[in-house]
Design an enzyme around this catalytic site. Structure first.
Site, PDB file in Angstrom:
ATOM      1  N   ASP A 214       0.816  -1.201   0.000  1.00 63.16           N
ATOM      2  CA  ASP A 214       0.000   0.000   0.000  1.00 63.16           C
ATOM      3  C   ASP A 214       0.856   1.260   0.000  1.00 63.16           C
ATOM      4  OD1 ASP A 214      -2.564  -0.875  -0.171  1.00 63.16           O
ATOM      5  OD2 ASP A 214      -2.990  -0.829   1.964  1.00 63.16           O
TER       6      ASP A 214
ATOM      7  N   LYS B 101      -3.540   3.175  -2.157  1.00 58.79           N
ATOM      8  CA  LYS B 101      -4.828   3.874  -2.175  1.00 58.79           C
ATOM      9  C   LYS B 101      -4.730   5.024  -1.183  1.00 58.79           C
ATOM     10  CE  LYS B 101      -8.523   1.195  -2.086  1.00 58.79           C
ATOM     11  NZ  LYS B 101      -9.123   1.361  -3.421  1.00 58.79           N
TER      12      LYS B 101
ATOM     13  N   MET C 202      -9.394   9.202   8.203  1.00 54.18           N
ATOM     14  CA  MET C 202      -9.721   9.627   6.838  1.00 54.18           C
ATOM     15  C   MET C 202     -10.751  10.750   6.836  1.00 54.18           C
ATOM     16  SD  MET C 202      -9.884   5.803   5.127  1.00 54.18           S
ATOM     17  CE  MET C 202     -10.853   5.136   6.493  1.00 54.18           C
TER      18      MET C 202
END
Length: 696
Positions: free
Chosen positions: A238, A260, A375
């Protein structure tokens, strides 16, 4: 002088231990797992020793007849040096292996630092030079061994009779055992009957491990996760993974970046799932390396469900989640007695509510303890407004933290109502976590003793040997060291007859350790040794090259104090005889300076390229480094071919003048040149420049 390691069968063999104190007890405990028949002779015996079942105890002094019948081993562990010496002399006369505690000179064998799990035994010895070093490496090895190794070995042993009878061909049987061993190691447990039958038949069966890398530097990964990385055949990783973890992956493994990050996806989740299934279905051991913990808003559950549905053997290895690790890095505990007794972790980015918070969002305002939003930086304004509207005190301590491997680390603290403006003022960029609760006012970071280079990102280019030296030193100093261009030595077909070197006196010149190793690899393939004592003379550039040559039993006759081609040429011109030909055994990318100077001086020069370099760039986007190091002119060439130019604002460091000359052809910016041509020299140059910049 090192001792030769040798394994002997001590099951049901007599072993004599003279002494009944703590040293004797320690030696006995080391030997007991190997099935010995021990006898202990001493006038005084510790109760702990006497309580061990199966030990024959003789409470008296040692006598000569104790060596009859002949024991397999004798341990002299009394506190009387005269008696210990006497036992040693008697045993050596009778060719009985003897160990005298704390006196290697009287020993015919030493006790190694032992690591033992079931049938697995490893002994580590420094020849008595440093027991502390032996103990250190023992612990390192113990940590690397997988849990349940004894069960795996017992299972493999149980298969031997069946496989020996069913597969008579040695080569085929060995291949099957290798597949079974690797598969069981990857699984961490013996295989099922169905899995065993598939591996025996040769059907490729891969596996996937979802491994949490933690939320920061490479050493936050678990030992289990690291072992899986070291054994994998493919790694799918990642964004925000510490690149140092990729250094643990075998060179032959496939590396796939499928990061991502908010607003940018290298691949969709469906594509990632499919790629994991494809790799495992082809028989590869795959590690899916994910930041933080795979199951904490990391979509690890989706990947696991897809793998299980496809029938792929899989496992999950937890990691330190960002919701806990990032605040801790900033000195904020997510719980603390009398301040916060609960922790609530919420994602501010969900698949089913792209625009609106969940219906029960307002209840968060009434919860005690700590709220952590992941996030959620882009929705900070909505989060703070809605929490205050739902009853959260606007003065509640809060923090927004971008940490771990984030490109722009920062920690902002402010009351809840002022946090949005504070974040704008600090120019915080994703990824970041939002923490709300009284613990945000706490500051538990240690007193200032920060590493000298903390916060710096340094790009490394070059081969593994020199890159690792730089990375280890720089990371110790607190820098983030990224191996952004991996150079591999590519051996070239021999372009001359090696035996020519044996025909007459000559000079043999190596300019790098890679050249030394490549040459002797070719010698081993052809057989025979072209060198004879007193016939050839040897010259090298640098102590590392001289040390590499010494490993093959050859001492360099010439090594200039200045590690450059020009310095070597000048010294060779002064000492070499005109009739002595000079053979340069080096890289195909080496500078022409050395042969040109020697030819101009009238010598017969044979410039023989032994190897070239091939490079592998970062699979992920090139991170902008504060410093960029080059350890060869060839490395400069490869970097420019891969990346085109040096990133703006990056300060380059060259290992020497030849490398600097190569770099000067690609940039007009100023750069640094290491005074010492070595990995340590590069590190010292960066450290000096950074300290100078801070003080100015």
């Amino acid at each position: 002088m090192p001792y030769f390691p040798m394994f002997i069968d001590l099951k049901n063999k007599p072993v004599l231990i003279v002494g009944g104190g703590t040293v004797a007890l320690r030696k006995l405990r080391k030997l007991l797992p190997y099935g010995i028949l021990p006898t202990v002779i001493a006038s005084h015996i510790l109760p702990q020793l006497a309580a061990i079942p199966g030990v024959k105890l003789c409470k008296r002094n040692f006598i000569l007849s104790d060596l009859r019948p002949r024991p397999s081993l004798v341990i002299a562990a009394t506190d009387n040096k005269v008696i210990n010496r006497k036992i040693s002399i008697l045993c050596r006369k009778r060719h009985i292996p003897v160990n005298v505690a704390d006196n290697p000179a009287l020993c015919t064998f030493l006790f190694p630092a032992l690591v033992q799990q079931g049938s697995f035994s490893a002994g580590i010895s420094t020849g008595g030079a440093s027991p502390v070093a032996a103990a250190y490496f023992k612990e390192q090895l113990r940590e690397l061994l997988p849990e349940g190794l004894d069960r795996l070995l017992s299972w493999l042993e149980s298969l031997r009779p069946v496989l020996k009878a069913s597969i008579p061909e040695q080569n085929k049987r060995s291949a099957v055992f290798r597949r079974l061993f690797e598969a069981s190691m990857a699984k961490g447990a013996p295989l099922t009957q169905a899995e065993t039958e598939k591996y025996i038949s040769g059907t490729p069966i891969g596996s996937v491990a979802l491994v949490g890398a933690g939320c920061g530097k490479a050493d936050l990964i678990t030992m289990r996760g690291l072992r899986l990385l070291q054994q994998c055949q493919a790694v799918v990783y990642d964004d925000l993974i510490d690149s140092a973890l990729l250094d643990a992956v075998p060179e032959s493994a496939i590396r796939l970046y499928m990061g991502k990050r908010s607003g940018t996806h290298a691949a969709s989740q469906a594509q990632i799932n499919q790629k994991l299934i494809e790799l495992a279905s082809s028989g590869l051991r795959v590690v899916r390396l994910k930041g933080g913990d795979p199951y904490l808003f990391g979509r690890g559950g989706e990947e696991m469900l897809a793998l299980k549905e496809a029938g792929i053997p899989c496992q999950e290895v937890p990691g330190i989640p960002s919701a806990i690790g990032i605040p801790a890095e900033a000195g904020i505990p997510v719980t603390h007695r009398s301040i916060s007794r609960g922790l609530h972790i919420i994602t501010a980015h969900t698949a089913d509510t792209p625009e609106v918070f969940p219906e029960d969002f307002d209840t968060l305002a009434k919860l005690s303890g700590t709220l952590v939003f992941l996030m959620g930086l882009e929705r900070l304004s909505a989060i703070t407004r809605q929490l205050i509207a739902a009853g959260k005190d606007e003065n509640t301590p809060s923090a927004v933290i971008s940490g771990g491997n984030a490109p722009n680390p920062v920690c902002v603290r402010a009351p809840l109502s002022q946090m949005e403006q504070a974040v704008k003022n600090a120019h915080v960029s994703p990824p970041a976590i939002i923490l709300i609760g009284d613990v945000a006012a706490m500051e538990l970071t240690a007193p200032s003793c920060l590493p000298l280079l903390k916060g710096l990102r340094i790009g490394i280019t070059g081969t593994q040997e020199i890159a690792e030296k730089q990375m280890n030193a720089l990371r110790t100093l607190g820098a983030e060291a990224v191996w952004i261009l991996r150079s591999k030595v590519r051996e070239l077909p021999p372009q001359f007859d090696i035996q020519v070197l044996a025909q007459h006196p000559c000079w043999v010149v190596f300019t790098s350790a890679n050249g030394v190793n490549t040459f002797f690899h070719q010698v081993a393939q052809k057989g025979g040794n072209p060198f004879s004592p007193g016939i050839q003379k040897f010259a090298v550039i640098g102590r590392a090259t001289g040390a590499a040559l010494m490993r093959y039993g050859i001492h360099a006759d010439l090594c200039p104090d200045t590690f450059t081609s020009k310095a070597l040429a000048n010294e060779m011109i002064a000492v070499a005889k005109p009739e002595e030909p000079i053979f340069l055994l080096r890289s195909a990318l080496a500078s022409p300076t050395l042969p040109e100077m020697l030819l101009e001086a009238g010598f017969a020069v044979h410039d023989i390229p032994l190897y070239g370099l091939e490079s592998e760039a970062c699979a992920f986007p090139l991170p902008k480094p504060d410093y960029l190091t080059f350890s060869s002119a060839g490395g400069v060439k490869l970097f420019m071919e891969k990346y085109g130019s040096v990133p703006t604002g990056t300060r380059c460091v060259c290992i020497g003048s030849v490398t600097a000359q190569a770099l000067s052809q690609h940039t007009n910016d100023s750069f640094l040149i290491s005074e010492e041509i070595s990995a340590d020299g590069i590190v010292k140059t960066i450290l000096h420049d950074y300290e100078k910049a801070k003080s100015s």
